[in-house]
Design a protein around this motif. Structure first.
Motif, PDB file in Angstrom:
ATOM      1  N   PHE A   2      -7.752 -25.805  -8.689  1.00  0.00           N
ATOM      2  CA  PHE A   2      -7.877 -24.351  -9.191  1.00  0.00           C
ATOM      3  C   PHE A   2      -8.345 -24.439 -10.676  1.00  0.00           C
ATOM      4  O   PHE A   2      -9.271 -23.503 -11.172  1.00  0.00           O
ATOM      5  N   LEU A   3      -7.719 -25.383 -11.742  1.00  0.00           N
ATOM      6  CA  LEU A   3      -8.300 -25.215 -13.024  1.00  0.00           C
ATOM      7  C   LEU A   3     -10.020 -25.800 -13.052  1.00  0.00           C
ATOM      8  O   LEU A   3     -10.727 -25.161 -13.492  1.00  0.00           O
ATOM      9  N   LEU A   4     -10.452 -26.520 -12.237  1.00  0.00           N
ATOM     10  CA  LEU A   4     -11.633 -27.104 -12.091  1.00  0.00           C
ATOM     11  C   LEU A   4     -12.622 -26.041 -11.567  1.00  0.00           C
ATOM     12  O   LEU A   4     -13.651 -25.775 -11.911  1.00  0.00           O
ATOM     13  N   PHE A   5     -12.047 -25.140 -10.580  1.00  0.00           N
ATOM     14  CA  PHE A   5     -12.702 -24.304 -10.025  1.00  0.00           C
ATOM     15  C   PHE A   5     -13.152 -23.084 -11.198  1.00  0.00           C
ATOM     16  O   PHE A   5     -14.156 -22.462 -11.083  1.00  0.00           O
ATOM     17  N   CYS A   6     -12.019 -22.832 -11.798  1.00  0.00           N
ATOM     18  CA  CYS A   6     -12.134 -21.808 -12.765  1.00  0.00           C
ATOM     19  C   CYS A   6     -13.130 -22.144 -13.705  1.00  0.00           C
ATOM     20  O   CYS A   6     -13.912 -21.240 -14.167  1.00  0.00           O
ATOM     21  N   ALA A   7     -13.009 -23.274 -14.300  1.00  0.00           N
ATOM     22  CA  ALA A   7     -14.039 -23.794 -15.294  1.00  0.00           C
ATOM     23  C   ALA A   7     -15.695 -23.756 -14.651  1.00  0.00           C
ATOM     24  O   ALA A   7     -16.331 -23.415 -15.413  1.00  0.00           O
ATOM     25  N   GLY A   8     -15.649 -24.173 -13.834  1.00  0.00           N
ATOM     26  CA  GLY A   8     -16.953 -24.124 -12.911  1.00  0.00           C
ATOM     27  C   GLY A   8     -17.441 -22.895 -12.627  1.00  0.00           C
ATOM     28  O   GLY A   8     -18.517 -22.642 -13.053  1.00  0.00           O
ATOM     29  N   VAL A   9     -16.916 -22.098 -12.270  1.00  0.00           N
ATOM     30  CA  VAL A   9     -17.105 -20.367 -11.978  1.00  0.00           C
ATOM     31  C   VAL A   9     -17.610 -19.850 -13.260  1.00  0.00           C
ATOM     32  O   VAL A   9     -18.640 -19.339 -13.436  1.00  0.00           O
ATOM     33  N   ASP A  10     -16.779 -20.008 -14.252  1.00  0.00           N
ATOM     34  CA  ASP A  10     -17.018 -19.332 -15.505  1.00  0.00           C
ATOM     35  C   ASP A  10     -18.204 -19.780 -16.159  1.00  0.00           C
ATOM     36  O   ASP A  10     -18.853 -19.257 -16.978  1.00  0.00           O
ATOM     37  N   PHE A  11     -18.490 -21.250 -16.051  1.00  0.00           N
ATOM     38  CA  PHE A  11     -19.593 -21.824 -16.514  1.00  0.00           C
ATOM     39  C   PHE A  11     -20.885 -21.447 -16.032  1.00  0.00           C
ATOM     40  O   PHE A  11     -21.816 -20.918 -16.522  1.00  0.00           O
ATOM     41  N   VAL A  12     -20.800 -21.302 -14.744  1.00  0.00           N
ATOM     42  CA  VAL A  12     -22.253 -21.043 -14.061  1.00  0.00           C
ATOM     43  C   VAL A  12     -22.666 -19.341 -14.065  1.00  0.00           C
ATOM     44  O   VAL A  12     -23.515 -18.929 -14.015  1.00  0.00           O
ATOM     45  N   ALA A  13     -21.607 -18.613 -14.137  1.00  0.00           N
ATOM     46  CA  ALA A  13     -21.522 -17.196 -14.080  1.00  0.00           C
ATOM     47  C   ALA A  13     -21.584 -16.734 -15.728  1.00  0.00           C
ATOM     48  O   ALA A  13     -22.006 -15.461 -15.610  1.00  0.00           O
ATOM     49  N   TRP A  14     -21.566 -17.383 -16.438  1.00  0.00           N
ATOM     50  CA  TRP A  14     -21.544 -16.789 -17.889  1.00  0.00           C
ATOM     51  C   TRP A  14     -23.060 -16.291 -18.351  1.00  0.00           C
ATOM     52  O   TRP A  14     -23.108 -14.993 -18.773  1.00  0.00           O
ATOM     53  N   PRO A  15     -24.159 -16.573 -18.058  1.00  0.00           N
ATOM     54  CA  PRO A  15     -25.357 -16.102 -18.282  1.00  0.00           C
ATOM     55  C   PRO A  15     -25.491 -14.828 -17.747  1.00  0.00           C
ATOM     56  O   PRO A  15     -26.272 -13.990 -18.267  1.00  0.00           O
ATOM     57  N   LEU A  16     -24.817 -14.511 -16.569  1.00  0.00           N
ATOM     58  CA  LEU A  16     -24.844 -13.069 -16.098  1.00  0.00           C
ATOM     59  C   LEU A  16     -23.776 -12.092 -16.512  1.00  0.00           C
ATOM     60  O   LEU A  16     -24.105 -10.976 -16.953  1.00  0.00           O
ATOM     61  N   VAL A  17     -22.739 -12.709 -16.470  1.00  0.00           N
ATOM     62  CA  VAL A  17     -21.449 -11.560 -16.800  1.00  0.00           C
ATOM     63  C   VAL A  17     -21.073 -11.689 -18.378  1.00  0.00           C
ATOM     64  O   VAL A  17     -20.431 -10.895 -18.897  1.00  0.00           O
ATOM     65  N   LYS A  18     -21.644 -12.712 -19.006  1.00  0.00           N
ATOM     66  CA  LYS A  18     -21.314 -12.717 -20.541  1.00  0.00           C
ATOM     67  C   LYS A  18     -19.686 -12.797 -20.769  1.00  0.00           C
ATOM     68  O   LYS A  18     -19.345 -12.186 -21.876  1.00  0.00           O
ATOM     69  N   GLY A  19     -19.033 -13.403 -19.872  1.00  0.00           N
ATOM     70  CA  GLY A  19     -17.512 -13.196 -20.132  1.00  0.00           C
ATOM     71  C   GLY A  19     -16.832 -14.213 -19.096  1.00  0.00           C
ATOM     72  O   GLY A  19     -17.538 -14.538 -18.009  1.00  0.00           O
ATOM     73  N   PRO A  20     -15.665 -14.536 -19.236  1.00  0.00           N
ATOM     74  CA  PRO A  20     -14.875 -15.234 -18.210  1.00  0.00           C
ATOM     75  C   PRO A  20     -14.414 -14.326 -17.257  1.00  0.00           C
ATOM     76  O   PRO A  20     -14.080 -13.349 -17.130  1.00  0.00           O
ATOM     77  N   LEU A  21     -14.673 -14.883 -15.900  1.00  0.00           N
ATOM     78  CA  LEU A  21     -14.130 -14.250 -14.498  1.00  0.00           C
ATOM     79  C   LEU A  21     -12.881 -14.667 -13.961  1.00  0.00           C
ATOM     80  O   LEU A  21     -12.179 -13.920 -13.415  1.00  0.00           O
ATOM     81  N   MET A  22     -12.418 -16.070 -14.356  1.00  0.00           N
ATOM     82  CA  MET A  22     -11.468 -16.779 -13.776  1.00  0.00           C
ATOM     83  C   MET A  22     -10.728 -17.146 -14.899  1.00  0.00           C
ATOM     84  O   MET A  22     -11.330 -17.602 -15.897  1.00  0.00           O
ATOM     85  N   PRO A  23      -9.392 -17.277 -14.737  1.00  0.00           N
ATOM     86  CA  PRO A  23      -8.454 -16.876 -13.608  1.00  0.00           C
ATOM     87  C   PRO A  23      -8.174 -15.280 -13.569  1.00  0.00           C
ATOM     88  O   PRO A  23      -8.034 -14.832 -14.695  1.00  0.00           O
TER      89      PRO A  23
END
Length: 266
Positions: free
Chosen positions: A147-168
């Motif tokens: 879960f921790l790795l998943f959150c870090a990975g999603v936030d990293f790849v989504a940052w250019p679009l959402v400009k903020g953390p999505l997870m958790p």
């Protein structure tokens, strides 16, 4: 006979040491989290790379026909992916205990190590507690790390679009810290019951793994748009699993009674 935590911990430690020696089982346990981590991260990355693709809006409108014209389809699909994948992620805390617990009784029978265990003063409740801990601790630990790795990975790849953390988010936090242990106990209970009834660990694994199919089916229903999942949906699911856990616990204690096992495999 009174429940002695020390004897339950002794059973846990014995099974935990056996698990460390089983390289094949450890590799199987490590491969599943990698799939559940990197597949959704790859999907989110794809949406981020092509946020203006008109095909994304077509897909988004399949799930929500009332999607506003100004809404970002890529962001909508990212949120949808995270919600749908949450159900699939719950397969992991069910499946990992099955891999471990299927060895708990049937595997002991194959290795001829069950008889010395039954000759000890350990009670059925202590036996179930110890073997369950040996399954639940690795399963929950793996789920939390994934879960921790998943959150870090999603936030990293989504940052250019959402400009903020999505997870958790709230749903995933509720799931990983509340539902995951309940689902892990469920998978463990099913595997213990089946492994107590069959003579081979491989057979126990095959039959126990069938309980994963309804979960996969419900996730498929979400992806197809047939089911709408949210906090209420998963709260009800958790309540049902909690009741099943209680039933499985009582059944396991009854089935792993020393006299029953000796008479069956004596």
């Amino acid at each position: 006979m009174a429940f002695r935590p020390k004897r339950a911990l002794a059973v846990f430690w014995k099974d935990f040491l056996d698990l460390r020696k089983n390289i094949g089982l450890l590799l199987s346990m490590s491969m599943l989290p990698l799939v559940f981590i990197f597949v959704p991260i790859g999907v989110v990355w794809t949406y981020v790379q092509r946020p203006d693709d008109p095909n994304l809006r077509v897909i988004a409108q399949y799930y929500d026909r009332g999607l506003p014209l100004g809404a970002n389809a890529a962001r909508f699909l990212i949120d949808r992916t995270l919600t749908d994948w949450f159900g699939m992620f719950l397969v992991m805390p069910v499946f990992v205990p099955i891999l471990i617990s299927s060895q708990s009784v049937a595997g002991e029978k194959e290795r001829r190590t069950l008889e010395p265990l039954l000759a000890s003063p350990v009670t059925a409740a202590e036996l179930v507690a110890g073997k369950s801990l040996a399954s639940l601790v690795p399963a929950v630990g793996i789920s939390w790390i994934a879960f921790l790795l998943f959150c870090a990975g999603v936030d990293f790849v989504a940052w250019p679009l959402v400009k903020g953390p999505l997870m958790p988010n709230v749903l995933w936090s509720f799931g990983i810290f509340i539902l995951a242990p309940l689902f892990a106990f469920f998978g463990n209970g099913v595997a213990v019951l089946i492994s107590a009834r069959v003579s081979e660990a491989r057979t126990a694994q095959q039959f126990s793994a069938l309980v994963v199919l309804p979960l996969v089916g419900m996730v498929a229903g979400q992806v197809a748009g047939w089911l709408t999942a949210g906090m209420g949906y998963y709260a009800i699911q958790g309540a049902v699993v909690l009741l099943l856990d209680a039933v499985l616990l009582l059944a396991s204690i009854r089935l792993l009674d020393r006299e029953r096992l000796i008479s069956r495999w004596g």
